[in-house]
Design a protein around this motif. Structure first.
Motif, PDB file in Angstrom:
ATOM      1  N   GLY A 106       0.812  -1.204   0.000  1.00 57.05           N
ATOM      2  CA  GLY A 106       0.000   0.000   0.000  1.00 57.05           C
ATOM      3  C   GLY A 106       0.847   1.256   0.000  1.00 57.05           C
ATOM      4  N   LYS A 107       0.192   2.374  -0.315  1.00 56.81           N
ATOM      5  CA  LYS A 107       0.889   3.649  -0.381  1.00 56.81           C
ATOM      6  C   LYS A 107       1.245   4.158   1.004  1.00 56.81           C
ATOM      7  CE  LYS A 107      -1.181   5.361  -4.694  1.00 56.81           C
ATOM      8  NZ  LYS A 107      -1.962   6.469  -5.318  1.00 56.81           N
ATOM      9  N   ARG A 108       2.423   4.742   1.109  1.00 59.24           N
ATOM     10  CA  ARG A 108       2.789   5.443   2.334  1.00 59.24           C
ATOM     11  C   ARG A 108       2.022   6.755   2.414  1.00 59.24           C
ATOM     12  NH1 ARG A 108       8.681   3.435   0.555  1.00 59.24           N
ATOM     13  NH2 ARG A 108       8.380   1.312   1.338  1.00 59.24           N
ATOM     14  N   SER A 146       7.042  12.197   2.420  1.00 60.30           N
ATOM     15  CA  SER A 146       7.222  12.942   1.176  1.00 60.30           C
ATOM     16  C   SER A 146       8.538  13.712   1.155  1.00 60.30           C
ATOM     17  CB  SER A 146       6.069  13.928   0.979  1.00 60.30           C
ATOM     18  OG  SER A 146       6.140  14.981   1.922  1.00 60.30           O
ATOM     19  N   HIS A 174      13.024   6.417  -1.369  1.00 59.25           N
ATOM     20  CA  HIS A 174      12.084   5.322  -1.136  1.00 59.25           C
ATOM     21  C   HIS A 174      12.509   4.079  -1.895  1.00 59.25           C
ATOM     22  CE1 HIS A 174       8.688   7.505   0.865  1.00 59.25           C
ATOM     23  NE2 HIS A 174       9.311   8.547   0.325  1.00 59.25           N
ATOM     24  N   ASP A 176      11.127  -0.435  -2.042  1.00 65.38           N
ATOM     25  CA  ASP A 176       9.932  -1.245  -1.815  1.00 65.38           C
ATOM     26  C   ASP A 176       9.699  -1.554  -0.340  1.00 65.38           C
ATOM     27  OD1 ASP A 176       9.404  -1.261  -4.498  1.00 65.38           O
ATOM     28  OD2 ASP A 176      10.352  -3.214  -4.860  1.00 65.38           O
ATOM     29  N   LYS A 209       0.076   3.105   8.319  1.00 63.37           N
ATOM     30  CA  LYS A 209      -0.356   1.798   7.799  1.00 63.37           C
ATOM     31  C   LYS A 209      -0.765   0.871   8.942  1.00 63.37           C
ATOM     32  CE  LYS A 209       2.132   1.427   3.406  1.00 63.37           C
ATOM     33  NZ  LYS A 209       3.118   0.620   2.655  1.00 63.37           N
ATOM     34  N   GLN A 623      -2.092  12.580  -2.808  1.00 65.64           N
ATOM     35  CA  GLN A 623      -0.764  12.753  -2.227  1.00 65.64           C
ATOM     36  C   GLN A 623       0.345  12.622  -3.264  1.00 65.64           C
ATOM     37  OE1 GLN A 623      -1.010   9.762   0.895  1.00 65.64           O
ATOM     38  NE2 GLN A 623       0.081   8.283  -0.364  1.00 65.64           N
TER      39      GLN A 623
END
Length: 723
Positions: A106-108, A146, A174, A176, A209, A623
């Motif tokens: 999932g997205k951070r 970000s 970033h 994985d 998360k 985002q």
């Protein structure tokens, strides 16, 4: 009532004295609760490039701070997703590297690139530095997923003021299964004891998360991870470099266009210049200077529907007033403080000013401010002076004294030349932060000096995981006058006990419990004039969402005529008494979702009529570039004749676009039916160099319906930091 405050004060002093403490010196052991958490900071052997890639030998050799403990939603066990922190330093700067393991698909969560991000809306890391080892004041630096920066000054043991900015570097990358950040914080950007060799420190991670907040040195769940009472220790391999006198200059030029259509002024064009300057006499003492400051770039206040009888409080946002602001605005309490910086410069331009603040030795802090405003058609020129001193006592407590002087310049009325306030405060903070309290006594001085010119208050709070108790007391004399402060009302006595008891099942519902809050107001003869009692039950869920259901009960004896709508020609007469009350419920969703919202709904009797309202905020983020929020309030007041039924809408859509970590654009529209106005504020910011900006700000106020402009302004401002 003052006797009760004195008893609280004596008890607080005995409690603090009973707590074990050691005098802070650089060669003493760490006296925080987490004294076994020690990080040894090695000195660099080579150079470090801030690129988010930890390939330098110094990072391989550095000690790792890992094994982060959960703080929320429960404070037992280790965090599900772990983190690692490394630090090193050279003669000029402190370097930090963070590794955030993230293997959950999932997205951070990253709201935007905006500096000083909202903590609860981002995956982020924060560091808290107690450089003077007083467990009360310090600095905080952080980074979001970000790459957005966070920096602020700390006071009162855990509060972080994010309106303070300094120069530092960071880079985030970033992959994985992790994200990595590097920081470089110049020593000249922060305050610390010269030639010191140890600071207190803690690190905090928010992982949305898993909806977990964790810290390196464990912190009980009832306290923020910023609590300096629960830091670990960092020990530098060699004493830090001695500070030199530092000087930085921030000149700025600005120009603008304005037209007040209602006043018929016509188009007016302005251009001017000014500067801020900062002189660091030492690593612990700083002098700030300003000439002809312009605050056009400061974000506008969020409007509220006003059905209260008293002046509303809006926080200070202008940067000049914010470093070490607790030395000036931390006296008294939130309803009776002798100094409120928004009294300076919002009704007349500031000509110039100076502020000296910082530490003297281990235990003393001092503050001095002098500001002069220009003469206008409505106001004479005025000079404002504030002086304060604070002395640390016991483990984490302090005594403070303050003097505030407002002087009218060239005042033709010689009987009204000044207003002054002098007073002292005692702030209690036990070693483990479970006990907190305050006692203060202030007195005003003005022409004639009538009796009853005092403000006095006391409070004591006890805070554990299950039980929270607080007792507050305040007495304000009828003739107390603090023109440079915020005094909501005068001539009353106040008593407020509060009790919270929480059950901690630590399952899908992580906590639930009852909240009882009682507020009682009495006149100087101790006849009750008002009470506001709140009974509620709150649930907090594992995803950090919250639900509250409650009932409020009011009694009011009006001391003055009052119009609850603030727009009617009718009033409720002074001396009339009212009992009313009703139910309310609120919900706040999890911040981990792209769409989040909170709302409160209430229905109640209101004076001799009825009221119902719904208020809250809807938010959605794309985002990390776009963040949209809609503040809303609908209030329906139905009072008997001769009042007419009144319904107010307040809508505030806000669009925040962050193109990069240096280019931002914000549009904030506020439609306020109560004041029959729609305000548009657009602000463009380009940070073309560190702490150097170009601002373009557009403001317009319209009359709803006709959509004729009331007034309009456009400002261009350019700043540059010379260091």
């Amino acid at each position: 009532m003052k006797v009760l405050g004195l008893l609280l004060f004596v008890f607080a002093g005995l409690l603090a004295e009973a707590a074990p403490f050691k005098k802070w010196k650089n060669d003493t052991i760490n006296d925080t609760y987490n004294k076994d958490f020690v990080y040894h900071v090695k000195k660099t052997q080579g150079s470090i490039q801030i690129d988010g890639v930890l390939d330098e030998p110094d990072w391989t050799a550095a000690q790792k701070a890992d094994g982060f403990f959960r703080v929320l939603p429960i404070d037992t066990g280790l965090a599900l997703q772990q983190s690692e922190v490394m630090m090193t330093y050279d003669e000029k700067a402190l370097y930090l590297a963070f590794v955030f393991h993230d293997t959950i698909p999932g997205k951070r969560v990253m709201e935007s690139f905006r500096r000083d991000f909202a903590f609860g809306n981002n995956d982020n890391f924060l560091a808290f530095f107690d450089t003077f080892l007083d467990q009360t004041n310090g600095f905080s630096f952080g980074i979001s997923a970000s790459g957005a920066k966070w920096d602020g000054t700390m006071s009162d043991g855990s509060k972080v003021n994010l309106d303070w900015d300094c120069k530092w570097e960071s880079e985030t990358t970033h992959s994985d299964d992790r994200w990595v950040s590097e920081m470089r914080i110049p020593f000249k950007s922060i305050r610390y004891p010269s030639a010191g060799q140890r600071w207190n420190v803690n690190f905090s991670r928010l992982d949305l998360k898993t909806n977990e907040k964790s810290s390196w040195a464990p912190v009980p769940r009832q306290f923020p991870t910023a609590s300096l009472a629960y830091t670990g220790m960092m020990r530098f391999a060699e004493p830090l470099p001695k500070s030199k006198m530092l000087f930085s200059l921030i000149p700025y030029v600005f120009g603008g266009f304005a037209n007040d259509y209602e006043a018929g002024t016509g188009a007016e064009y302005t251009k001017d210049f000014g500067f801020d300057a900062k002189v660091g006499f030492s690593s612990s003492m700083n002098l700030d200077l300003t000439y002809n400051p312009d605050f056009a770039q400061v974000e506008v206040d969020q409007q509220v529907t006003n059905i209260d009888r008293f002046e509303l409080f809006f926080p200070e946002k202008r940067q000049f007033f914010l470093e070490n602001s607790d030395l000036f605005s931390g006296f008294g309490d939130n309803m009776a403080t002798p100094f409120f910086s928004r009294r300076i410069g919002l009704d007349a331009p500031v000509l110039g000013g100076a502020r000296l603040s910082g530490k003297l030795g281990n235990d003393w802090r001092i503050g001095f401010m002098n500001m002069t405003t220009q003469e206008t058609s409505q106001h004479l020129a005025r000079n404002f002076t504030v002086a304060s001193v604070q002395k640390k006592v016991f483990a984490r407590s302090n005594f403070g004294a303050i003097f505030v002087n407002k002087e009218y310049l060239a005042q033709p009325d010689t009987t009204n030349l000044f207003n002054r306030v002098a007073g002292f405060d005692y702030n209690l903070a036990s070693k483990n932060n479970v006990w907190n309290g305050k006692f203060f006594y202030h007195r005003s001085f003005q022409h004639g000096n009538p009796d009853k010119q005092f403000a006095q208050g006391a409070g004591l709070a006890y805070n554990t995981k299950n039980l929270q108790l607080e007792l507050m007391q305040r007495s304000i004399g009828e003739n107390y006058k603090a023109e440079t402060g915020y005094i909501q009302r005068t001539g009353y006595n106040y008593l407020s006990p509060e009790l919270v008891y929480l059950f901690l099942p630590n399952k899908r519902v992580v906590s639930h419990g009852a909240y009882l809050d009682f507020k009682y107001y009495f006149d100087p003869e101790f006849h009750k004039t008002e009470h506001e009692n709140t009974f509620s039950y709150q649930f907090e869920f594992k995803d950090r969402s919250k639900f509250i259901l409650g009932y409020q009960d009011w009694f009011v004896k009006l001391l003055n005529d009052f119009d609850p709508t603030h727009i009617s020609d009718q009033v409720l007469p002074a001396g009339s008494e009212y009992n009313y009350g009703g139910v309310f419920t609120s919900y706040e969703s999890s911040a981990s979702r792209l769409f989040k919202w909170n709302a409160e709904v209430a229905k109640a009797t209101f004076f001799n009529g009825n009221i119902q309202y719904v208020q809250g905020q809807l938010g959605y983020r794309y985002q990390p570039y776009i963040n949209f929020a809609l503040n809303f309030n609908y209030t329906d007041i139905h009072l008997p004749m001769p009042f007419e039924r009144t319904q107010f809408w307040l809508l505030g859509p806000k669009l925040d676009v962050t193109f990069t970590d240096k280019i931002f654009w914000t549009t904030f529209v506020q439609y306020n039916e109560q004041i029959d106005n729609m305000n548009i504020n657009m602000r463009f910011q380009w940070r073309y160099q560190p702490v150097s900006d170009i601002y373009v700000v557009y403001t317009d106020n319209y009359i709803p319906g006709s959509w004729n402009s009331r007034n309009r302004a456009l400002v261009l401002k350019v700043t540059y930091w010379l260091n």
